[in-house]
Design an enzyme around this catalytic site. Structure first.
Site, PDB file in Angstrom:
ATOM      1  N   ASP A 109       0.865  -1.173   0.000  1.00 27.84           N
ATOM      2  CA  ASP A 109       0.000   0.000   0.000  1.00 27.84           C
ATOM      3  C   ASP A 109       0.905   1.228   0.000  1.00 27.84           C
ATOM      4  O   ASP A 109       2.092   1.162   0.356  1.00 27.84           O
ATOM      5  CB  ASP A 109      -0.936  -0.020   1.203  1.00 27.84           C
ATOM      6  CG  ASP A 109      -2.238   0.715   0.932  1.00 27.84           C
ATOM      7  OD1 ASP A 109      -2.276   1.566   0.028  1.00 27.84           O
ATOM      8  OD2 ASP A 109      -3.235   0.457   1.631  1.00 27.84           O
ATOM      9  N   GLU A 140     -17.618   9.857   3.898  1.00 26.57           N
ATOM     10  CA  GLU A 140     -16.993   8.581   4.249  1.00 26.57           C
ATOM     11  C   GLU A 140     -16.056   8.163   3.125  1.00 26.57           C
ATOM     12  O   GLU A 140     -16.392   8.273   1.944  1.00 26.57           O
ATOM     13  CB  GLU A 140     -18.045   7.498   4.496  1.00 26.57           C
ATOM     14  CG  GLU A 140     -18.978   7.213   3.333  1.00 26.57           C
ATOM     15  CD  GLU A 140     -19.914   6.038   3.587  1.00 26.57           C
ATOM     16  OE1 GLU A 140     -19.694   5.266   4.541  1.00 26.57           O
ATOM     17  OE2 GLU A 140     -20.871   5.888   2.810  1.00 26.57           O
TER      18      GLU A 140
END
Length: 857
Positions: free
Chosen positions: A264, A608
């Protein structure tokens, strides 16, 4: 030296060319040869997600980082499909496959456009796409749960495999269409704000093997996914990207994964900078390399120090070679180093982008995501000729429709658009904001610049607004931009080290107070007629209000100067208009004579998502602090009910909302998720009965936040339908209503004993209503011998169409894997002998499930 052009070399002379240039050899053979010709420094450079060209060997610049979560991301003129959590609600993996086959077709078309023009490969413009997200959505507060396929490991594995197959193309072709990536491995599902420092250490072996690993195992073993992304956090005090147990023992040795592991973004740097289990970048790069991370996604790349790690004998160059061979295999597997004439995917034309076929597919998927949670007094479907009102902050909200990690289509059908196409008698008013009790009535129609309506945005790839701009864009309505989720502010604009200027001339039709609202986490100024009204040198997460007194007919030059700050991500939200407190009574007065109200609310991707700069009631850093509907909307729905209105609540969200009061104040609730570019048509089709709703929840909808445990506690007990024992949720996993009714009959089993052969279940489903419809038959397995294990686990399903008055048969095959259960003696998951309950029905609601038993010898 140019890369090899296969069509230029006669077959008889191929033995004379260098092996890595010979397309007749396997990708592995070619990769081994090419690796042997590289210097150590060149090898390290290829282990970066943005790797430079090596002209002496014909190696071009290459990118591993591109996104295709539900369509090609960070680009325009692409088809935007529903958010993955919505696609999971379709319970239609065959349709999911078609969606991602279309997505990969568009990604190849974009690649073909770029290479045909001889353009440089830039980030997000690659043949490697970092999707699917097969993390388990264990807690509805996680902002990135919208990217997943829900809370169930089996459903996630099936859907994730369909995604991978659609993206990568047939296994029997010479070249892969794309390389897909399963992320984030492993044991990751928020919170966003602690992911760079968290240590997931309190989960049991049972939770690891039964919850967090199965979907990854499925996409690795069954779908042959070519990339796996290791996560940010630590697992058992070792960062996932340097975790030998996860990356070597389980992923490679046990599951047989032989392809690429990518970190990541920034996760290797986190090893020393945040987790502090290494002293510096050199040691972090050595740890990650030895554990099995092949490519680093980063910004300040730790892997640039790999040559130093070799020179200091922290790792051997032969170890580096293993990783370089794997990544070069990938590039050969995609055909990137061969002449396009050899790669069939190179023939895909630009005409496929947002084609009618793909738009129809987006609409079909959006229709199947629609999940009817409640329909009291059969208020739905609506009658086409009746006068209704559409109210709510999401009714005309285009960015909400697109979800996160999205591309931008050229046209979008909002929910208001869709309803108005069916019913011209629709009355519309926004009514309220998503979260704010104040409402701004935009005045963008009174703004223009250089002969065009709205605001003009100009962008530079430096923080000084210096030199030649990169690009310009125009905005005809309130706009928001963010680099959260790795979005660009505009095509070609950096994610860091960039600046922008937004400008317009405001010509008010009325005199009075007008407010310029700017919300940002970067440095910005607000300038009106040359006077600096607001100057910020530090970030803010609350809107900055700039009220100005204006006179009708006069001109007001408005400029917003924006610059990225290195310490933070970048975001900006701009609106201009008149501001007032919501007067519910006034809205209701305007609804005189209207009985039915469609309220389109919920939340939005602006609230979100991934590590977002949001700090307001109910939301923190991309996650949610509670799951109740924002108070301004809850109060609005209550006021409508008290006024005697019959309310249909269309809820848009990427996660479960606790709607206990709304279930009382509204007659119908339609969960629409983030439905994509054709979502407005899909919502209208369901509301007006053109389409019979068939979606089923891929997550549990809890009654309130009180039913949730500690967000940071990864133990599964008390979470999701699999471990809820002491309470009933508002709407259970697998729930979804229809406009018709179904009777699920008695199952017929090919055998009640699992021997060498699989067990086939045939379940009759009768449509007892007056409309054609689709039902999803769900099969769960429970182990009565293991009371501490899951209450039950989904092990199969069948989505079938049944005509009114007819009976169809759902066929579901149970295999030995269907009865895998955690074995406390071996500390792993396996098929265990015993007698199991096989439960079946149309949701996970236990009292409505029927039961048969199957014995495993």
């Amino acid at each position: 030296m140019a890369a090899f052009t296969g069509s230029m070399i006669p077959k008889y002379s191929q033995a004379q060319i260098l092996p890595y240039r010979n397309p007749e050899l396997t990708p592995h053979e070619r990769a081994v040869d090419l690796c042997s010709r590289l210097t150590l420094e060149e090898k390290a450079s290829l282990m970066l997600d943005d790797s430079p060209a090596i002209p002496r060997l014909g190696i071009k610049r290459w990118q591993w980082w591109s996104e295709a979560l539900h369509g090609v991301a960070n680009m325009g003129n692409v088809t935007n499909f529903p958010e993955p959590i919505g696609m999971a609600a379709s319970w239609n993996d065959a349709l999911v496959f078609k969606v991602f086959d279309a997505v990969s077709t568009e990604a190849r078309a974009k690649w073909n456009e770029l290479t045909a023009k001889g353009g440089d490969v830039t980030r997000f413009h690659a043949l490697s796409v970092w999707t699917p997200n097969v993390n388990i959505f264990r807690d509805p507060r996680w902002g990135r749960g919208q990217e997943t396929y829900g809370e169930d490991p089996y459903l996630t594995g099936v859907m994730g495999s369909a995604v991978v197959r659609g993206l990568q193309g047939p296994e029997d072709t010479r070249y892969r269409k794309l390389w897909a990536c399963a992320k984030h491995y492993a044991v990751h599902s928020g919170p966003e704000w602690s992911r760079h420092t968290a240590d997931i250490e309190n989960i049991s072996a049972r939770d690891l093997w039964e919850t967090y690993l199965p979907a990854f195992k499925t996409v690795v073993e069954d779908a042959k996914v070519r990339e796996v992304m290791c996560a940010y956090q630590r697992y058992d005090n070792e960062p996932c990207c340097s975790n030998t147990r996860l990356l070597q023992d389980i992923l490679r040795n046990e599951w047989g994964f032989k392809y690429l592991v990518v970190s990541d973004c920034g996760a290797v740097t986190d090893i020393h900078a945040n987790h502090k289990v290494a002293s510096d970048a050199v040691h972090s790069s050595a740890r990650a390399t030895l554990a099995g991370t092949d490519v680093e996604c980063g910004f300040d790349y730790a892997y640039k120090s790999i040559p130093e790690a070799v020179h200091r004998d922290l790792i051997k160059e032969s170890e580096v070679d293993k990783h370089v061979i794997r990544l070069l295999e990938g590039r050969f597997d995609l055909g990137e180093m061969d002449d396009p004439s050899l790669v069939s995917w190179s023939n895909i034309p630009s005409s496929v982008l947002e084609s009618q076929e793909h738009r129809r597919l987006a609409l079909d998927m959006a229709r199947q995501t629609m999940t009817l949670l409640q329909n009291r007094n059969a208020i739905l479907p609506l009658k086409q000729g009746e006068r209704i009102a559409v109210i709510g902050p999401n009714a005309d909200n285009k960015p909400m429709m697109w979800g996160n990690y999205n591309g931008t289509p050229t046209t979008t059908v909002t929910i208001l658009d869709g309803i108005r196409r069916v019913n011209r008698k629709t009355v519309y008013m926004q009514g309220c904001d998503l979260t704010d009790s104040r409402i701004v009535t935009p005045l963008f129609s009174e703004c223009s610049f250089e002969g065009r309506k709205g605001f003009k945005g100009t962008f530079w790839n430096n923080a000084r607004r210096a030199g030649k701009p990169v690009t310009t864009e125009y905005y005809t309505q309130p706009f928001s931009k963010t680099t959260a989720g790795n979005y660009q502010f505009a095509p070609g604009v950096n994610l860091t080290d960039f600046s922008a200027q937004y400008e317009t001339v405001f010509r008010p039709a009325k005199s009075g107070e007008v407010v310029i609202n700017v919300e940002s986490v970067s440095r910005f100024d607000v300038v009106v007629n040359g006077e600096v009204k607001v100057r910020h040198a530090t970030w803010r997460t609350t809107p900055t209000r700039t009220p100005i007194q204006v006179e009708a007919g006069k001109e007001y030059k408005i400029e917003i100067h924006f610059a990225h700050m290195p310490t933070y991500g970048a975001s900006i939200k701009v609106n201009i208009g008149t501001e007032s407190e919501i007067d519910y009574a006034d809205v209701i007065r305007q609804l005189k004579g209207i009985d039915k109200v469609v309220f389109v609310g919920g939340i939005a991707p602006s609230l979100e998502g991934e590590e977002m700069p949001v700090e307001i009631d109910g939301f923190k850093g991309g996650d949610r602090t509670h799951i109740e509907l924002p108070a301004v909307q809850r109060n609005f729905l209550k006021a409508l009910r008290e006024a005697g209105k019959r309310v249909v609540f269309v809820c848009c969200s990427g996660s479960a909302i606790a709607m206990q009061p709304e279930s009382e104040n509204c007659e119908a609730i339609l969960q629409a998720w983030y439905p994509g570019m054709e979502g407005g048509t899909a919502v209208a089709d369901v509301l007006y009965g053109k389409v019979c709703p068939s979606g089923k929840l891929p997550v549990t909808f809890y009654s309130s936040s009180e039913q949730l445990g500690d967000f940071e506690d990864y133990r599964m007990e008390g979470r999701t339908y699999r471990y809820i024992r002491d309470f009933k949720p508002l709407f259970p996993f697998g729930h979804g209503l229809s406009y018709t009714t179904f009777d699920i009959g008695e199952a017929r089993l090919s055998s009640t004993v699992m021997g060498k052969n699989n067990v086939t279940m045939e379940i009759p489903v009768t449509n007892t209503g007056k409309r054609d419809g689709a039902e999803v038959v769900q099969v769960y397995v429970r182990n009565p011998q293991d009371p501490e294990g899951p209450v039950m686990q989904l092990r199969g399903y069948s989505r079938i169409d049944v005509k009114a008055g007819k009976t169809a048969t759902a066929t579901i095959v149970l295999t030995p894997k269907s009865f895998e259960w955690f074995d406390i003696q071996t500390n792993t998951i396996r098929t265990k002998a015993g007698t199991y309950d096989v439960l079946y029905g149309n949701s996970s609601r236990q009292e409505a499930l029927k039961k048969v038993t199957v014995t495993i010898n």
